[in-house]
Scaffold this motif. Structure first.
Motif, PDB file in Angstrom:
ATOM      1  N   VAL A 236       7.225  13.991   1.899  1.00  0.00           N
ATOM      2  CA  VAL A 236       7.947  12.997   1.102  1.00  0.00           C
ATOM      3  C   VAL A 236       8.143  11.718   1.898  1.00  0.00           C
ATOM      4  O   VAL A 236       8.707  11.742   3.001  1.00  0.00           O
ATOM      5  N   VAL A 237       7.669  10.605   1.333  1.00  0.00           N
ATOM      6  CA  VAL A 237       7.864   9.286   1.943  1.00  0.00           C
ATOM      7  C   VAL A 237       8.795   8.493   1.032  1.00  0.00           C
ATOM      8  O   VAL A 237       8.529   8.353  -0.165  1.00  0.00           O
ATOM      9  N   ASP A 261       8.517  18.066   4.611  1.00  0.00           N
ATOM     10  CA  ASP A 261       8.501  17.092   5.703  1.00  0.00           C
ATOM     11  C   ASP A 261       8.818  15.735   5.088  1.00  0.00           C
ATOM     12  O   ASP A 261       8.296  15.396   4.022  1.00  0.00           O
ATOM     13  N   GLU A 262       9.639  14.959   5.750  1.00  0.00           N
ATOM     14  CA  GLU A 262      10.124  13.719   5.149  1.00  0.00           C
ATOM     15  C   GLU A 262      10.012  12.545   6.109  1.00  0.00           C
ATOM     16  O   GLU A 262      10.368  12.655   7.285  1.00  0.00           O
ATOM     17  N   TRP A 282       1.336   8.261   9.394  1.00  0.00           N
ATOM     18  CA  TRP A 282       2.095   9.515   9.358  1.00  0.00           C
ATOM     19  C   TRP A 282       1.458  10.511   8.396  1.00  0.00           C
ATOM     20  O   TRP A 282       1.303  11.690   8.715  1.00  0.00           O
ATOM     21  N   VAL A 283       1.082  10.052   7.202  1.00  0.00           N
ATOM     22  CA  VAL A 283       0.477  10.953   6.220  1.00  0.00           C
ATOM     23  C   VAL A 283      -0.858  11.486   6.736  1.00  0.00           C
ATOM     24  O   VAL A 283      -1.147  12.686   6.623  1.00  0.00           O
ATOM     25  N   ALA A 284      -1.675  10.615   7.308  1.00  0.00           N
ATOM     26  CA  ALA A 284      -2.962  11.057   7.851  1.00  0.00           C
ATOM     27  C   ALA A 284      -2.760  12.084   8.951  1.00  0.00           C
ATOM     28  O   ALA A 284      -3.501  13.078   9.046  1.00  0.00           O
ATOM     29  N   THR A 285      -1.749  11.876   9.779  1.00  0.00           N
ATOM     30  CA  THR A 285      -1.460  12.821  10.861  1.00  0.00           C
ATOM     31  C   THR A 285      -1.026  14.171  10.314  1.00  0.00           C
ATOM     32  O   THR A 285      -1.463  15.225  10.789  1.00  0.00           O
ATOM     33  N   VAL A 286      -0.163  14.150   9.303  1.00  0.00           N
ATOM     34  CA  VAL A 286       0.317  15.403   8.709  1.00  0.00           C
ATOM     35  C   VAL A 286      -0.832  16.164   8.045  1.00  0.00           C
ATOM     36  O   VAL A 286      -0.968  17.380   8.201  1.00  0.00           O
ATOM     37  N   LEU A 287      -1.674  15.447   7.319  1.00  0.00           N
ATOM     38  CA  LEU A 287      -2.784  16.113   6.630  1.00  0.00           C
ATOM     39  C   LEU A 287      -3.812  16.666   7.616  1.00  0.00           C
ATOM     40  O   LEU A 287      -4.553  17.599   7.287  1.00  0.00           O
ATOM     41  N   ALA A 288      -3.869  16.106   8.812  1.00  0.00           N
ATOM     42  CA  ALA A 288      -4.833  16.567   9.809  1.00  0.00           C
ATOM     43  C   ALA A 288      -4.317  17.724  10.641  1.00  0.00           C
ATOM     44  O   ALA A 288      -5.050  18.269  11.468  1.00  0.00           O
ATOM     45  N   THR A 304      11.556  12.614   9.548  1.00  0.00           N
ATOM     46  CA  THR A 304      11.121  11.610  10.511  1.00  0.00           C
ATOM     47  C   THR A 304      11.675  10.268  10.073  1.00  0.00           C
ATOM     48  O   THR A 304      11.442   9.836   8.950  1.00  0.00           O
ATOM     49  N   ARG A 305      12.407   9.612  10.954  1.00  0.00           N
ATOM     50  CA  ARG A 305      12.973   8.309  10.625  1.00  0.00           C
ATOM     51  C   ARG A 305      12.314   7.248  11.490  1.00  0.00           C
ATOM     52  O   ARG A 305      12.158   7.425  12.694  1.00  0.00           O
TER      53      ARG A 305
END
Length: 318
Positions: A236-237, A261-262, A282-288, A304-305
């Motif tokens: 969630v972003v 994950d937020e 951040w999204v690319a890192t999470v998906l990888a 994550t802030r």
């Protein structure tokens, strides 16, 4: 005498209403001043305005449907270093298709920057879809999304896909995952600026779809129901400067049965969420991340802030 007293009571009520309205207007004005009167806030405002202008120019291009393009992720000799790194590090992550779902009154062009960034990072299939501008029911759109997912899986041979949804797109995907058995096909669902708890802005739109996005709607009540069998990872972003999800904290997702994950941002507008560099990274890192054992981990919420972008408490989202 009674007539005079009744008139005075009505005047008092009217005065109270005006006072409340003035107080709320003052609160909004103070929030706007705290938000946009800082360098990060001004940066966010400039980015939102610039992307709005660019998006208007790209919008006609995004009206056309997109074909599914597969890339051979099993060969690395012609890949740049960033793509080669993902393929060598986790070929399953690189080969998992990513399906992009836009928001209300929008089209796939909102993902122009985001899609290119994922492909440059090594994701082999990144496919954006359009759904009708006349969509009037979130549930029906979720059924259509299920058909898109099955077609993508069939054409790529993938067991699972990732979905990234912006605004309404995230809500459509969430309904599909939680209520239509989509967790069996969706590994990770990313939502950007999606009104998980509804948005007060939906009261300004007198349409059936908008009513479903209001706080306390029957659709949102369905999504709050238990989902003990849901194995999808939720990413969630949300931003404290989101002008479409009001209050902004309603873009957060809270559910006891979901793994979440937020990423919390403070200086990004609603439309600019998919082009913000921190969001993309951040999204690319999470998906990888390796996905082999994620469904066996205990449910948790990880936040994550992005630090020090605006003064704490600057937004009614807090």
């Amino acid at each position: 005498m009674a007539l005079v007293q009744g008139g005075l009571r009505r005047l008092a009520l009217l005065a109270g209403g005006v006072q409340s309205l003035a107080a709320e207007a003052g609160r909004v004005g103070a929030y706007a001043l705290r938000t946009f009167g800082t360098p990060p806030g001004l940066r966010g405002l400039v980015l939102e305005s610039a992307w709005l202008a660019a998006h208007v120019a790209l919008y006609p291009i995004g009206l056309a449907s997109e074909k599914i393009h597969q890339h051979d992720v099993y060969r690395t000799d012609d890949l740049p270093p960033a793509q080669r790194s993902l393929v060598v590090g986790d070929i399953e992550a690189a080969g998992t298709p990513v399906l992009l779902v836009h928001g209300i009154m929008d089209n796939r062009s909102v993902f122009t920057v985001f899609r290119r960034a994922l492909r440059r990072r090594g994701f082999g299939v990144v496919h954006a879809i359009n759904y009708s501008l006349l969509t009037g029911d979130l549930r029906s759109a979720a059924h259509e999304l299920r058909a898109h997912v099955e077609r993508l899986r069939a054409e790529t041979g993938a067991d699972k896909v990732h979905i990234v949804g912006h605004s309404l797109g995230g809500m459509i995907a969430r309904y599909y995952v939680q209520r239509l058995g989509g967790s069996e096909s969706v590994d990770t669902l990313v939502t950007m600026g999606s009104p998980h708890a509804g948005s007060n802005m939906a009261y300004l739109m007198p349409t059936p779809l908008a009513r479903q996005l209001r706080p306390g709607s029957d659709v949102l009540a369905e999504l709050d129901e238990p989902a003990p069998g849901c194995t999808t990872r939720f990413v969630v972003v949300w931003s404290r400067m989101d002008e479409m999800v009001v209050p902004q904290r309603n873009a957060r997702l809270s559910h006891p049965d979901l793994r979440i994950d937020e990423l919390e941002l403070r200086d990004v507008g609603h439309l600019a969420l998919p082009v913000d560099s921190r969001t993309v990274h951040w999204v690319a890192t999470v998906l990888a991340r390796p996905i082999h054992d994620q469904h066996f981990r205990r449910r948790h919420r990880h936040i994550t802030r992005v630090p020090d972008t605006l003064r704490a408490g600057a937004s009614p989202a807090s």
